[in-house]
Design a protein around this motif. Sequence first.
Motif, PDB file in Angstrom:
ATOM      1  N   GLY A   1      52.044  38.504  12.139  1.00 58.25           N
ATOM      2  CA  GLY A   1      52.913  39.433  12.053  1.00 58.25           C
ATOM      3  C   GLY A   1      53.091  40.649  13.041  1.00 58.25           C
ATOM      4  O   GLY A   1      52.002  41.139  13.247  1.00 58.25           O
ATOM      5  N   ILE A   2      54.074  41.072  13.617  1.00 63.15           N
ATOM      6  CA  ILE A   2      54.208  42.247  14.394  1.00 63.15           C
ATOM      7  C   ILE A   2      55.326  43.435  14.174  1.00 63.15           C
ATOM      8  O   ILE A   2      56.231  43.002  13.880  1.00 63.15           O
ATOM      9  CB  ILE A   2      54.567  41.743  15.780  1.00 63.15           C
ATOM     10  CG1 ILE A   2      53.651  41.108  16.407  1.00 63.15           C
ATOM     11  CG2 ILE A   2      54.779  42.968  16.911  1.00 63.15           C
ATOM     12  CD1 ILE A   2      53.847  40.396  18.123  1.00 63.15           C
ATOM     13  N   VAL A   3      54.636  44.722  13.931  1.00 67.07           N
ATOM     14  CA  VAL A   3      55.312  45.543  13.512  1.00 67.07           C
ATOM     15  C   VAL A   3      55.632  46.655  14.456  1.00 67.07           C
ATOM     16  O   VAL A   3      54.472  46.998  14.951  1.00 67.07           O
ATOM     17  CB  VAL A   3      55.128  46.499  12.174  1.00 67.07           C
ATOM     18  CG1 VAL A   3      55.974  47.349  11.679  1.00 67.07           C
ATOM     19  CG2 VAL A   3      55.042  45.216  10.934  1.00 67.07           C
TER      20      VAL A   3
ATOM     21  N   THR B   1      59.606  30.152   7.145  1.00 70.60           N
ATOM     22  CA  THR B   1      60.654  29.589   8.211  1.00 70.60           C
ATOM     23  C   THR B   1      60.236  28.217   8.506  1.00 70.60           C
ATOM     24  O   THR B   1      61.467  27.344   8.583  1.00 70.60           O
ATOM     25  CB  THR B   1      60.715  30.521   9.267  1.00 70.60           C
ATOM     26  OG1 THR B   1      61.118  31.798   9.154  1.00 70.60           O
ATOM     27  CG2 THR B   1      61.658  30.120  10.487  1.00 70.60           C
ATOM     28  N   LEU B   2      59.163  27.943   8.880  1.00 68.06           N
ATOM     29  CA  LEU B   2      58.864  26.582   9.334  1.00 68.06           C
ATOM     30  C   LEU B   2      58.767  25.495   8.409  1.00 68.06           C
ATOM     31  O   LEU B   2      59.325  24.491   8.396  1.00 68.06           O
ATOM     32  CB  LEU B   2      57.419  26.564   9.968  1.00 68.06           C
ATOM     33  CG  LEU B   2      56.945  25.527  10.643  1.00 68.06           C
ATOM     34  CD1 LEU B   2      57.908  25.132  12.056  1.00 68.06           C
ATOM     35  CD2 LEU B   2      55.543  25.558  11.198  1.00 68.06           C
ATOM     36  N   LEU B   3      58.593  25.806   7.072  1.00 67.33           N
ATOM     37  CA  LEU B   3      58.710  24.882   5.948  1.00 67.33           C
ATOM     38  C   LEU B   3      60.182  24.514   5.797  1.00 67.33           C
ATOM     39  O   LEU B   3      60.621  23.776   5.137  1.00 67.33           O
ATOM     40  CB  LEU B   3      58.105  25.567   4.631  1.00 67.33           C
ATOM     41  CG  LEU B   3      56.494  25.471   4.722  1.00 67.33           C
ATOM     42  CD1 LEU B   3      55.853  26.393   3.697  1.00 67.33           C
ATOM     43  CD2 LEU B   3      56.002  24.042   4.664  1.00 67.33           C
TER      44      LEU B   3
ATOM     45  N   ALA C   1      55.836  39.320   7.247  1.00 67.42           N
ATOM     46  CA  ALA C   1      55.524  37.929   7.924  1.00 67.42           C
ATOM     47  C   ALA C   1      56.391  36.942   6.913  1.00 67.42           C
ATOM     48  O   ALA C   1      56.107  36.770   6.005  1.00 67.42           O
ATOM     49  CB  ALA C   1      54.047  37.673   8.023  1.00 67.42           C
ATOM     50  N   PHE C   2      57.001  36.232   8.206  1.00 66.21           N
ATOM     51  CA  PHE C   2      57.697  35.094   7.354  1.00 66.21           C
ATOM     52  C   PHE C   2      57.891  33.674   8.334  1.00 66.21           C
ATOM     53  O   PHE C   2      58.800  33.036   8.357  1.00 66.21           O
ATOM     54  CB  PHE C   2      59.182  35.455   6.967  1.00 66.21           C
ATOM     55  CG  PHE C   2      59.876  36.236   8.003  1.00 66.21           C
ATOM     56  CD1 PHE C   2      60.759  35.536   8.900  1.00 66.21           C
ATOM     57  CD2 PHE C   2      59.673  37.574   8.129  1.00 66.21           C
ATOM     58  CE1 PHE C   2      61.360  36.368   9.767  1.00 66.21           C
ATOM     59  CE2 PHE C   2      60.348  38.422   9.143  1.00 66.21           C
ATOM     60  CZ  PHE C   2      61.308  37.964   9.653  1.00 66.21           C
TER      61      PHE C   2
ATOM     62  N   PHE D   1      55.666  34.241  15.950  1.00 68.33           N
ATOM     63  CA  PHE D   1      55.534  35.754  15.256  1.00 68.33           C
ATOM     64  C   PHE D   1      56.705  36.312  14.687  1.00 68.33           C
ATOM     65  O   PHE D   1      57.849  35.543  15.035  1.00 68.33           O
ATOM     66  CB  PHE D   1      54.961  36.590  16.434  1.00 68.33           C
ATOM     67  CG  PHE D   1      53.776  36.398  17.146  1.00 68.33           C
ATOM     68  CD1 PHE D   1      52.835  37.139  16.641  1.00 68.33           C
ATOM     69  CD2 PHE D   1      53.609  35.557  18.315  1.00 68.33           C
ATOM     70  CE1 PHE D   1      51.282  36.887  17.194  1.00 68.33           C
ATOM     71  CE2 PHE D   1      52.455  35.307  18.812  1.00 68.33           C
ATOM     72  CZ  PHE D   1      51.211  36.119  18.183  1.00 68.33           C
ATOM     73  N   SER D   2      56.605  37.243  13.567  1.00 67.28           N
ATOM     74  CA  SER D   2      57.715  37.611  13.110  1.00 67.28           C
ATOM     75  C   SER D   2      57.527  39.033  13.619  1.00 67.28           C
ATOM     76  O   SER D   2      56.556  39.759  13.650  1.00 67.28           O
ATOM     77  CB  SER D   2      57.660  37.751  11.712  1.00 67.28           C
ATOM     78  OG  SER D   2      56.717  38.289  10.933  1.00 67.28           O
ATOM     79  N   VAL D   3      58.808  39.462  14.246  1.00 69.81           N
ATOM     80  CA  VAL D   3      58.661  40.883  14.800  1.00 69.81           C
ATOM     81  C   VAL D   3      59.811  41.736  14.040  1.00 69.81           C
ATOM     82  O   VAL D   3      61.010  41.284  13.684  1.00 69.81           O
ATOM     83  CB  VAL D   3      59.201  40.876  16.204  1.00 69.81           C
ATOM     84  CG1 VAL D   3      59.091  42.232  16.608  1.00 69.81           C
ATOM     85  CG2 VAL D   3      58.423  40.003  17.053  1.00 69.81           C
TER      86      VAL D   3
END
Length: 624
Positions: free
Chosen positions: A457-459, A235-237, A230-231, A382-384
């Motif tokens: 987070g999506i894996v 990323t937003l910061l 998850a990031f 989401f982070s994929v």
Amino acid sequence: MLRSMDEAIRYIEEKKIERKKKLEDLNIYVCVGTGCAAKGSIKVYEELRRIFKENNVKANLQKLEEKEERVRKTGCCGRCSSGPWVIVMPYGYFYSEVKPEDVKEIYEETILKGRPVERLLFTDPATGERVERLEDAKFYKVQSFYIMEDIGKCECDSIDDYMGRGGYLSFIKVLKEGNPDNVIKTIKDSGLRGRGGAGFPTGVKWEITKNSRGDKKFVVCNGDEGDPGAFMNRTLLERDPHAVLEGMLIAAYTIGAQKGYAYIRAEYPVAVEMFRKAIEDAKRLGLIGENILGTGFSFDIEIKEGAGAFVCGEETALLASIEGKRGVPRPRPPYPAQAGLWGYPTLINNVETYANVPKIIRDGAENYRKRGVPNSPGTKMFSVTGPVKLTGIIEVEFGTTLRQIVYEICGGLTGDNEFKAVQIGGPSGACLSEAFLDLPLDYDSLKSAGAMVGSGGIVVLSKKACMVEVARFFLDFTKRESCGKCIPCREGLMQAYRILERFTQGKGTYEDLENLEFLAGLIKTASACGLGQTAPNPILSTLRLFRDEYIAHIEGICPSGMCTAFKRYVINPELCKGCGLCARFCPQNAISGERGKPYVIDQEKCAKCGVCVEKCKFKAIEIR
């Protein structure tokens, strides 16, 4: 230094005009987010600046001042694996995987002649075709950019650029109205829910904190994003730190706080650097400090770098860490909104939650609710990750289905991979099978399926993945990150992990299966904080949806072939030349025989390391 609200508004209007001119003139945006920086984007940025300086570019476009910088830093565009990214305005040419040696060609073809460098244009995996502009790629077309608006065309390290996008007007509007209760009503009416995982109504939390009595009050930003894979917060910061900062300022004025802390893990050096610069620039313009814009409101903020403890994502453990204590949770109530930092009322929200606030004030609650679904309005980042054609950061409206994310946005699975499941919600999330592909992604729908949004987070997992091993992998993380304060979490997770290990080692029994299910339920019920209460989710969800795989492991089979304990390395006597090379390199001395005759592997000694397969020149060793 801006000394009044009217002066600040005039300044922002000037910056809007300047930014419009930038996008119409020759300007190059280089992604310097962590993903692109790791692949050399800083060198690309420096090379572009060097070539501009040396050649004193005179393009047939509207002229900027000679001293004006034309090469600018932008944040993550979402497709980290295809970086470094370079976007050339006003054409919008979208270049991927740019190297320093490509800069000269970009200069000669695009800067001087206005033509795209075809070989550098982004290849859309969904179609296999090159696209000239970011918005032409299917990956971006089907997303709903709200928090990530102006993607690829905003300067991550410039307060002037943020103001040129209307930044800080929401804060000024709140200061002008001077009605904190009205702000809370707007946030409540918007339906904004905390993006950190639990989805608690943000307006309700603000109201409780405002109404709590205390000589001091604090605002805290939780940027301790610790989920593997998850990031979003990072990323937003990195790409829009002022949006988060403005949200914190609005929150501080609303609840009556005088001090703020941004708790960001030290593993995010670029995010820390960007947010620190954002604070310094805001102070320089008088948006942070004493008597802000002449309103009598004073507020200061500082960054606290976390040491990377996953448990510090829990509110009370995070507060303990800020206070300089060991990061362990404490019993609630009292909640931080009533007694937080040093016993004073403290508002804690996630990075993404704060970034939504200025946009809600700007657009109004009714317009905000047009996105998403009634009980989960707005969008979510989401982070994929996993075996899909396009991985990275995405932003979609709540209510978007897993099928849309996996197959429309991410282009489906790679190669011969077939979809099996997704693991959603971080290490404490759940695994959902193919039957849930059309489940709307929102807080309530996921909860009804035994899962959660979590941090986002999506894996994606293919049929090559062993679900027992997946549960073991995530439990390995949570049991190591447990603070150890309460017995159910400290001891229970370790015992559950040992049972899962026995399954993956081919030693699991039906009694283990029964004990694992009982233990997971006990840990979930009896643990003191959210870490322990959610840590068994991967176990419970895989037992519910993939129980047959646990049973197969008991019967001596790993259906996916992932668990090495179930593999047998056998030498085919018809192919073996008797050279003895495999025996010479076997670390367990498990291979024996005579030179010139077929060798044999002792299955009791074999560690299944695969060295023999690598060394055999005749492909005589088979894995069964």
